[in-house]
Design an enzyme around this catalytic site. Structure first.
Site, short mmCIF file in Angstrom:
data_model
loop_
_atom_site.label_atom_id
_atom_site.label_comp_id
_atom_site.label_asym_id
_atom_site.label_seq_id
_atom_site.Cartn_x
_atom_site.Cartn_y
_atom_site.Cartn_z
N ASN A 6 10.44 -4.81 1.77
CA ASN A 6 9.20 -4.04 1.92
C ASN A 6 8.02 -4.96 1.55
OD1 ASN A 6 6.91 -2.49 1.05
ND2 ASN A 6 8.19 -0.67 1.07
N ASP A 8 4.67 -4.15 1.68
CA ASP A 8 3.40 -3.42 1.49
C ASP A 8 2.43 -4.15 0.55
OD1 ASP A 8 4.44 -1.41 3.02
OD2 ASP A 8 4.89 -0.07 1.35
N HIS A 9 2.99 -4.72 -0.53
CA HIS A 9 2.07 -5.26 -1.54
C HIS A 9 1.51 -6.63 -1.20
CE1 HIS A 9 2.37 -1.65 -3.66
NE2 HIS A 9 3.68 -1.75 -3.83
N ARG A 17 -9.40 -8.53 -1.65
CA ARG A 17 -10.60 -9.31 -1.35
C ARG A 17 -11.15 -9.02 0.06
NH1 ARG A 17 -11.97 -13.79 -4.85
NH2 ARG A 17 -11.66 -12.80 -6.87
N HIS A 42 5.07 0.57 4.90
CA HIS A 42 4.73 1.98 4.75
C HIS A 42 3.28 2.17 5.19
CE1 HIS A 42 4.69 5.72 1.85
NE2 HIS A 42 4.28 6.01 3.08
N ARG A 44 0.64 4.28 5.11
CA ARG A 44 0.27 5.51 4.39
C ARG A 44 -0.92 6.18 5.06
NH1 ARG A 44 2.73 5.59 -1.05
NH2 ARG A 44 1.58 7.50 -1.33
N ARG A 48 -3.83 2.56 2.20
CA ARG A 48 -4.22 1.79 1.00
C ARG A 48 -3.70 0.35 1.02
NH1 ARG A 48 -0.54 4.66 -3.60
NH2 ARG A 48 -1.60 6.51 -2.85
N HIS A 49 -2.62 0.10 1.76
CA HIS A 49 -2.18 -1.30 1.85
C HIS A 49 -1.98 -1.71 3.32
CE1 HIS A 49 1.55 0.97 1.47
NE2 HIS A 49 1.52 1.01 0.15
N GLU A 68 8.01 2.99 7.42
CA GLU A 68 8.13 4.08 6.45
C GLU A 68 6.89 4.95 6.63
OE1 GLU A 68 9.11 2.58 2.50
OE2 GLU A 68 7.99 4.29 1.71
N THR A 98 3.29 5.19 -6.05
CA THR A 98 4.29 4.83 -5.06
C THR A 98 5.04 6.11 -4.72
OG1 THR A 98 6.23 3.42 -4.62
CG2 THR A 98 5.95 4.19 -6.89
N THR A 99 5.94 6.06 -3.73
CA THR A 99 6.65 7.27 -3.34
C THR A 99 7.41 7.84 -4.54
OG1 THR A 99 6.96 6.17 -1.23
CG2 THR A 99 8.20 8.21 -1.57
N GLU A 149 18.24 7.48 3.37
CA GLU A 149 18.02 6.41 2.39
C GLU A 149 18.06 7.10 1.03
OE1 GLU A 149 14.83 3.54 2.94
OE2 GLU A 149 14.64 3.34 0.76
N HIS A 189 14.39 1.81 -3.80
CA HIS A 189 13.30 2.20 -4.69
C HIS A 189 13.61 1.77 -6.12
CE1 HIS A 189 9.69 4.06 -6.16
NE2 HIS A 189 9.36 4.28 -4.91
N GLY A 190 12.76 0.90 -6.63
CA GLY A 190 12.89 0.46 -8.02
C GLY A 190 13.99 -0.56 -8.27
N GLY A 211 11.12 -3.94 -2.42
CA GLY A 211 9.80 -4.52 -2.22
C GLY A 211 9.20 -5.13 -3.47
N1 PXP Z 1 12.33 2.75 0.00
C1 PXP Z 1 11.32 3.64 0.07
C2 PXP Z 1 11.53 4.86 0.91
C3 PXP Z 1 10.10 3.42 -0.59
O1 PXP Z 1 9.11 4.33 -0.52
C4 PXP Z 1 9.91 2.22 -1.29
C5 PXP Z 1 8.59 1.92 -1.93
O2 PXP Z 1 7.60 1.84 -0.97
C6 PXP Z 1 10.99 1.32 -1.33
C7 PXP Z 1 12.19 1.61 -0.71
C8 PXP Z 1 10.87 0.03 -2.07
O3 PXP Z 1 10.69 0.30 -3.43
P1 PXP Z 1 10.30 -0.86 -4.41
O4 PXP Z 1 8.98 -1.39 -3.97
O5 PXP Z 1 10.28 -0.19 -5.75
O6 PXP Z 1 11.39 -1.90 -4.29
#
Ligand code: PXP
Length: 244
Positions: A6, A8-9, A17, A42, A44, A48-49, A68, A98-99, A149, A189-190, A211
């Site tokens: 992922n 996104d960040h 910037r 993602h 959104r 935001r990103h 996503e 975050t989600t 997922e 996630h996490g 991510g």
């Molecule tokens: N899966 C889903 C559905 C998510 O929303 C996210 C966070 O955007 C991730 C995976 C990845 O999570 P993390 O950034 O905590 O690894």
């Protein structure tokens, strides 16, 4: 088991910037080159990103995009236009960092069925981000998702060993239940460099979506190495292939 990254960040950093660096498109290709099987963005509702141009460009350059998204008409229209390989439907709240938590498929089976029919008409694989709960998994099957997922956030957020084992068992049983129903299974996630190994030991999970930990680690070692190190952890959990 595969790794989806992922990114996104990367966009969060770029947007700080307001310019074009670092580029999520560049990050996507470094991650793919390092062995990621998929790139997740993602898009959104508040943008935001990741922005519309990011997903448009990435989808033009590679088929390996998992979009996503919330089950929102405007975003579904974009998915129909860019036709990513897969779409993962998540709940979305404006105020969240975050989600937070899985989708309540049970409360909207008919609505998700219609959305899935639309997305699948473009050959987009549809996945529901849900808690490791049988009733949500069964609902995902009834709503004609291809994949679930499993939300690993509770597992990742638990610090005591006993609690983690309980969450792991739930994830394991949920993966088994979903596979028996004929659903594909991803998880995420996490997840980080400490807690991914035990998840990667679970049989039948197709892909882990990670991510934040990879992008954080990449600040110190570079994105290519950060992705490779995560793949090594996942692969170290696989039984060795015995050649006869
Ligand atoms: N899966 C889903 C559905 C998510 O929303 C996210 C966070 O955007 C991730 C995976 C990845 O999570 P993390 O950034 O905590 O690894």
């Amino acid at each position: 088991m595969k790794l989806g990254v992922n990114i996104d960040h990367v966009a969060t950093l770029r947007n700080a910037r307001g310019g074009s660096f670092p580029s999520p498109v560049h990050a996507a290709f470094v991650a793919l080159e390092a062995g990621a099987s998929n790139i997740t963005c993602h898009l959104r509702e508040d943008r935001r990103h990741i922005k519309d141009e990011d997903v448009r460009l990435i989808s033009r350059l590679t088929k390996r995009l998992n979009l996503e998204m919330a089950a929102n008409k405007n975003i579904i229209d974009i998915a129909m236009e860019i036709s990513p390989r897969s779409a993962t439907i998540v709940p979305e709240r404006r105020q969240e960092l975050t989600t937070e938590g899985g989708l309540n498929v049970l409360e909207g089976i008919e609505r998700y069925k219609k959305i899935n029919k639309r997305l699948r008409s473009k050959k987009i694989t549809v996945s529901a981000f849900i808690e490791p709960e049988e009733r949500q998994i069964k609902a995902a099957k009834d709503a004609q998702f291809d994949f679930i997922e499993i939300h690993t956030g509770r597992y990742a957020g638990t610090i005591d060993q006993k609690g983690m084992e309980t969450e792991l068992l739930k994830i394991k049983a949920s993966a088994r239940y979903a596979l028996d129903l004929g659903l594909g299974v991803n998880a995420g996630h996490g997840l980080n460099y400490e807690n991914t190994y035990d998840i990667a030991l679970i049989d039948g999970i197709y892909e882990l979506n990670i991510g934040y930990s990879i992008l954080s680690h990449s600040i110190f070692v570079g994105l290519h190495k950060a992705v490779k190190e995560m793949i090594e952890i996942i692969e170290s959990a696989e039984p060795p292939v015995i050649k006869r």
